[in-house]
Design a protein around this motif. Structure first.
Motif, PDB file in Angstrom:
ATOM      1  N   THR A  56       0.843  -1.189   0.000  1.00 30.55           N
ATOM      2  CA  THR A  56       0.000   0.000   0.000  1.00 30.55           C
ATOM      3  C   THR A  56       0.880   1.241   0.000  1.00 30.55           C
ATOM      4  OG1 THR A  56      -0.125   0.072   2.428  1.00 30.55           O
ATOM      5  CG2 THR A  56      -1.825  -1.199   1.251  1.00 30.55           C
ATOM      6  N   LEU A  65      -4.917   5.362  -5.226  1.00 25.57           N
ATOM      7  CA  LEU A  65      -5.044   3.910  -5.335  1.00 25.57           C
ATOM      8  C   LEU A  65      -6.256   3.396  -4.569  1.00 25.57           C
ATOM      9  CD1 LEU A  65      -1.308   2.826  -5.037  1.00 25.57           C
ATOM     10  CD2 LEU A  65      -2.737   2.841  -7.086  1.00 25.57           C
ATOM     11  N   ARG A  66      -6.560   4.015  -3.428  1.00 23.28           N
ATOM     12  CA  ARG A  66      -7.760   3.604  -2.680  1.00 23.28           C
ATOM     13  C   ARG A  66      -9.017   3.914  -3.474  1.00 23.28           C
ATOM     14  NH1 ARG A  66      -4.667   5.846   1.469  1.00 23.28           N
ATOM     15  NH2 ARG A  66      -5.900   7.762   1.583  1.00 23.28           N
ATOM     16  N   TYR A  67      -9.044   5.090  -4.115  1.00 22.96           N
ATOM     17  CA  TYR A  67     -10.219   5.413  -4.925  1.00 22.96           C
ATOM     18  C   TYR A  67     -10.302   4.493  -6.143  1.00 22.96           C
ATOM     19  CZ  TYR A  67     -13.785   7.533  -7.666  1.00 22.96           C
ATOM     20  OH  TYR A  67     -14.943   7.689  -8.388  1.00 22.96           O
ATOM     21  N   GLN A  68      -9.163   4.148  -6.713  1.00 24.46           N
ATOM     22  CA  GLN A  68      -9.174   3.244  -7.863  1.00 24.46           C
ATOM     23  C   GLN A  68      -9.798   1.905  -7.484  1.00 24.46           C
ATOM     24  OE1 GLN A  68      -5.264   2.350  -9.443  1.00 24.46           O
ATOM     25  NE2 GLN A  68      -6.089   1.736 -11.414  1.00 24.46           N
ATOM     26  N   ARG A  69      -9.451   1.388  -6.325  1.00 24.92           N
ATOM     27  CA  ARG A  69     -10.062   0.130  -5.874  1.00 24.92           C
ATOM     28  C   ARG A  69     -11.552   0.309  -5.624  1.00 24.92           C
ATOM     29  NH1 ARG A  69      -5.184  -0.088  -2.958  1.00 24.92           N
ATOM     30  NH2 ARG A  69      -6.217   0.692  -1.076  1.00 24.92           N
ATOM     31  N   HIS A  70     -11.916   1.457  -5.049  1.00 19.80           N
ATOM     32  CA  HIS A  70     -13.314   1.742  -4.740  1.00 19.80           C
ATOM     33  C   HIS A  70     -14.167   1.791  -6.006  1.00 19.80           C
ATOM     34  CE1 HIS A  70     -16.807   3.710  -2.946  1.00 19.80           C
ATOM     35  NE2 HIS A  70     -16.698   4.673  -3.845  1.00 19.80           N
ATOM     36  N   SER A  71     -13.583   2.211  -7.111  1.00 19.29           N
ATOM     37  CA  SER A  71     -14.346   2.420  -8.346  1.00 19.29           C
ATOM     38  C   SER A  71     -14.074   1.370  -9.415  1.00 19.29           C
ATOM     39  CB  SER A  71     -14.026   3.810  -8.924  1.00 19.29           C
ATOM     40  OG  SER A  71     -12.646   3.912  -9.252  1.00 19.29           O
ATOM     41  N   GLU A  72     -13.402   0.292  -9.052  1.00 19.69           N
ATOM     42  CA  GLU A  72     -12.988  -0.671 -10.073  1.00 19.69           C
ATOM     43  C   GLU A  72     -14.170  -1.382 -10.743  1.00 19.69           C
ATOM     44  OE1 GLU A  72     -11.953  -4.271  -6.869  1.00 19.69           O
ATOM     45  OE2 GLU A  72     -10.399  -3.393  -8.110  1.00 19.69           O
ATOM     46  N   HIS A  73     -15.334  -1.370 -10.093  1.00 21.53           N
ATOM     47  CA  HIS A  73     -16.499  -2.045 -10.665  1.00 21.53           C
ATOM     48  C   HIS A  73     -17.236  -1.183 -11.694  1.00 21.53           C
ATOM     49  CE1 HIS A  73     -18.122   0.577  -7.574  1.00 21.53           C
ATOM     50  NE2 HIS A  73     -19.306   0.481  -8.155  1.00 21.53           N
ATOM     51  N   ARG A  79     -17.444   6.396 -15.406  1.00 21.74           N
ATOM     52  CA  ARG A  79     -16.535   6.763 -14.320  1.00 21.74           C
ATOM     53  C   ARG A  79     -16.698   8.199 -13.842  1.00 21.74           C
ATOM     54  NH1 ARG A  79     -11.523   3.555 -17.135  1.00 21.74           N
ATOM     55  NH2 ARG A  79     -11.880   1.518 -16.131  1.00 21.74           N
ATOM     56  N   ILE A  94     -12.526   7.458   2.162  1.00 17.13           N
ATOM     57  CA  ILE A  94     -11.662   6.721   1.239  1.00 17.13           C
ATOM     58  C   ILE A  94     -10.361   7.481   1.006  1.00 17.13           C
ATOM     59  CG2 ILE A  94     -11.471   5.851  -1.125  1.00 17.13           C
ATOM     60  CD1 ILE A  94     -14.582   5.642  -1.062  1.00 17.13           C
TER      61      ILE A  94
END
Length: 226
Positions: A56, A65-73, A79, A94
C-alpha cells in the motif's frame, strides 16, 4: 564587457548540477480522467507518498489507489458520472479529510469539479483541452483549485507541462537568486526545457525529484533566509 547571466542562464546552470540519470516521470492516467482529477486535487500541499512493505501507499498516491479500488467495478463510460455523484463525506473516508481551504475538504472539491466537467460533457480524457480557457475555468471555479494543479491535471492526462508547485518554485528562486511567482517559475522551466530540447514534463519531474529528495540543502538559500 561580459554580459551578466540572465534568469534562464542561471536556471540552466542549476539544472546542470542535478545528478544524472534524471528520475523518470512515472506517468499519469491517460485513460482515466477520474483518477487524474483525484490525483491533481489530492496533490495540493501533500506529499506524493511512498510504498509500504505491504504494497500500500501513503500520501496522495495512496489516496488515488484507494479510490481506484473503490471504483474498479464502474464501467469506463460511467466513471466521471460515478465520481460526480459521490457523497463527499463518504469519499473523505476513502481519501482523507485534508482541506483545500478553510471549511472545504479535498473530497468536496473533487466532486464539485467532477460535476462541472460532466455538466459540460467532459467525461473522457480526450474531451479535456489544456488550452481551452472554458475547460480550465470549470476546474478553477471550484474554490481552492487553481492554475498550478490545473496544469498538473493536464500532465496526468499525458499533455506536456510544468506543475510549478512549491518545490519547483523554490528551486527556480534559489537558482536565480530572487523570489519568483508560481507562474514565473513555470515559464522559466518551460523555456529551459525548450533550450535543452527535452519534454517539459521530463524536466519538471527531474527538478521536483531532486528538490524534494535533497530539500535543496546544496543550494544557497535566499539572502533574507540565510
Amino acid at each position: 564587457m561580459t554580459t551578466p547571466p540572465n534568469d534562464l542562464d542561471l536556471l540552466l546552470i542549476a539544472i546542470s548540477a542535478i545528478p544524472p540519470p534524471w528520475k523518470k516521470w512515472p506517468g499519469g492516467y491517460p485513460d482515466r480522467l477520474d483518477l487524474a482529477l483525484v490525483d491533481a486535487v489530492m496533490s495540493i500541499r501533500f506529499r506524493y507518498g511512498r510504498e509500504r512493505r505491504d504494497g500500500t501507499w501513503t500520501g496522495a498516491r495512496g489516496a488515488v489507489l484507494r479510490y481506484q479500488r473503490h471504483s474498479e467495478h464502474v464501467a469506463p463510460s460511467e466513471r466521471m458520472r460515478y465520481l460526480a455523484t459521490q457523497d463527499p463525506v463518504a469519499l473523505e473516508k476513502i481519501l482523507n479529510r485534508q482541506k483545500v481551504h478553510a471549511g472545504k475538504t479535498k473530497a468536496f472539491a473533487i466532486v464539485e469539479a467532477a460535476k462541472n466537467f460532466r455538466s459540460a460533457g467532459i467525461t473522457e480524457p480526450g474531451h479535456l483541452k489544456p488550452d481551452d480557457d472554458d475547460h480550465q475555468q470549470l476546474y478553477t471555479d471550484v474554490k481552492g483549485l487553481g492554475p498550478v494543479t490545473w496544469e498538473y491535471l493536464t500532465m496526468l492526462l499525458s499533455h506536456d507541462g510544468v506543475k510549478a508547485d512549491s518545490w519547483i518554485t523554490e528551486f527556480v528562486g534559489r537558482a536565480t537568486g530572487r523570489r519568483v511567482s508560481f507562474e514565473g517559475a513555470g515559464g522559466l522551466v518551460k523555456e529551459a526545457a525548450q533550450k535543452l530540447d527535452v519534454d517539459e514534463t521530463t524536466l519538471d519531474h527531474a527538478i521536483w525529484s531532486y528538490a524534494s529528495t535533497t530539500g535543496l540543502r546544496n543550494m544557497p538559500p535566499f539572502p533574507d533566509l540565510a
